[in-house]
Write a protein that holds these residues in place. Structure first.
Motif, short mmCIF file in Angstrom:
data_model
loop_
_atom_site.label_atom_id
_atom_site.label_comp_id
_atom_site.label_asym_id
_atom_site.label_seq_id
_atom_site.Cartn_x
_atom_site.Cartn_y
_atom_site.Cartn_z
N ALA A 138 1.12 -1.45 0.09
CA ALA A 138 0.44 0.02 -0.15
C ALA A 138 0.84 0.94 -0.22
N THR A 139 0.97 2.28 -0.86
CA THR A 139 0.96 3.51 -0.91
C THR A 139 1.02 4.53 0.71
N GLU A 140 -0.79 4.15 0.82
CA GLU A 140 -1.09 5.08 1.69
C GLU A 140 -1.67 3.94 2.95
N LEU A 141 -3.11 4.40 4.06
CA LEU A 141 -3.12 3.59 4.95
C LEU A 141 -4.30 4.28 5.68
N THR A 142 -5.31 3.91 6.02
CA THR A 142 -6.86 4.65 6.84
C THR A 142 -5.68 4.36 8.24
N LEU A 192 -7.28 -4.17 -0.41
CA LEU A 192 -6.60 -2.76 -1.25
C LEU A 192 -7.36 -1.45 -2.12
N LYS A 193 -7.48 -1.43 -2.26
CA LYS A 193 -8.12 -0.04 -3.16
C LYS A 193 -6.76 0.42 -4.02
N ASN A 243 -5.74 3.34 -6.54
CA ASN A 243 -6.48 4.96 -5.90
C ASN A 243 -5.95 6.65 -7.06
N GLN A 299 -1.16 4.05 -7.12
CA GLN A 299 -1.66 4.21 -5.60
C GLN A 299 -2.63 3.50 -4.71
N LEU A 344 -4.40 2.73 -1.54
CA LEU A 344 -4.72 2.42 -0.61
C LEU A 344 -4.90 1.16 0.35
N ASP A 396 -6.41 -0.48 3.72
CA ASP A 396 -7.26 -0.75 5.21
C ASP A 396 -7.41 -2.24 5.43
N LEU A 430 -15.78 0.73 1.12
CA LEU A 430 -14.36 1.43 0.48
C LEU A 430 -14.24 1.65 -1.60
#
Length: 288
Positions: free
Chosen positions: A72-76, A88-89, A91, A99, A101, A103, A266
């Motif tokens: 992941a490049t970004e985390l919730t 994973l989504k 983005n 990118q 996301l 979660d 999500l």
């Protein structure tokens, strides 16, 4: 829009995720594809192939949740707390780089199921058995001050791992001033202790084994929950509790569907009602 979705893991052929998500989609008139993807070598390679072919989102099960955390490049916020990713989504792109996301919906799915089952949380003393990843996943929601739980005791063979989990989560979760957290080994659980809610977060039911706790603990409880699930909703753990006159005993199918619903929201923006899907999946299991 067709959402191209999948679940990654090893083993994966037994996964109910395709049935669950397809049932969600059928209820809301959405178009999805959902496949099982076996990860035999590197997770990142399989994930790259999936997303480069138009994949929009995926679930991740054992043993890939830490790999997905790295991917992941970004985390919730809840993924940061859990330090594991089960969703994973895609983005979009930043500087032409995809990118993703990450979660973690396990805790929210579990908590959603407790609310569905009217679990008596406010003012309750909770006992959680086991100190593995499942316990770490469900603890943040229970520890949150808004839940108004009185105490949480986690029991394991040894207490060092429990104390470390508590320390890490207390840095990230607002527990309020009155929640009491206790670490215990199994031998220290006494018959006269009273817990309103007992949660089996071990894998013992999978092997048809019971946790080594005094039988009296079951009989004092109002509500018993096993994270493991079966075709008919009864595990060795819930059967033991029921034999000792615990009225409210449940397996973990609702948590499985609940965490899937959080993932589905999500990806699609729609949070499915889980009751119909739980009943549907239970009927499928009973036919197998």
């Amino acid at each position: 829009m067709t959402f191209k979705l999948a679940v990654f893991g090893n083993p994966i052929e037994h996964s109910l995720s395709p049935l669950i998500h397809q049932h969600f989609a059928s209820q809301y008139g959405q178009d999805i594809t959902y496949e099982r993807i076996l990860v035999e070598h590197t997770f990142a390679q399989k994930a790259d192939e999936f997303f480069s072919s138009g994949g929009f989102g995926c679930n991740i099960t054992v043993p890939c949740k830490l790999n997905a955390l790295d991917y992941a490049t970004e985390l919730t916020p809840r993924a940061k707390i859990a330090q594991a990713v089960n969703t994973l989504k895609f983005n979009g792109f930043v500087n032409q780089k995809p990118q993703f996301l990450g979660d973690n919906t396990d805790g929210a799915g579990f908590f959603q199921d407790l609310k569905r089952l009217n679990c008596p949380l406010k003012g309750s003393n909770i006992l959680i058995l086991g100190a593995g990843g499942a316990t770490r996943g469900i603890l943040p929601n229970l520890m949150d001050y808004r839940t108004k739980v009185k105490s949480i005791t986690v029991a394991n063979r040894t207490t060092a791992k429990i104390r470390k989990i508590f320390e890490n989560l207390q840095e990230q979760v607002d527990t309020g001033a009155f929640l009491e957290l206790k670490a215990s080994n199994y031998e220290s659980l006494e018959p006269d202790m009273h817990f309103d809610v007992i949660i089996n977060a071990t894998s013992l039911s999978m092997n048809n084994e019971l946790p080594k706790i005094p039988p009296e603990l079951y009989s004092h409880a109002q509500f018993v929950y096993d994270l493991y699930y079966t075709k008919d909703g009864s595990t060795i753990f819930t059967n033991k509790a029921r034999s000792l006159n615990v009225e409210h005993c449940y397996d973990g199918l609702g948590m499985l569907v609940g965490q899937a619903a959080q993932s589905y929201e999500l990806w699609t923006g729609v949070l499915p009602d889980t009751e119909n899907t739980i009943n549907y999946i239970r009927s499928v299991l009973q036919q197998q």
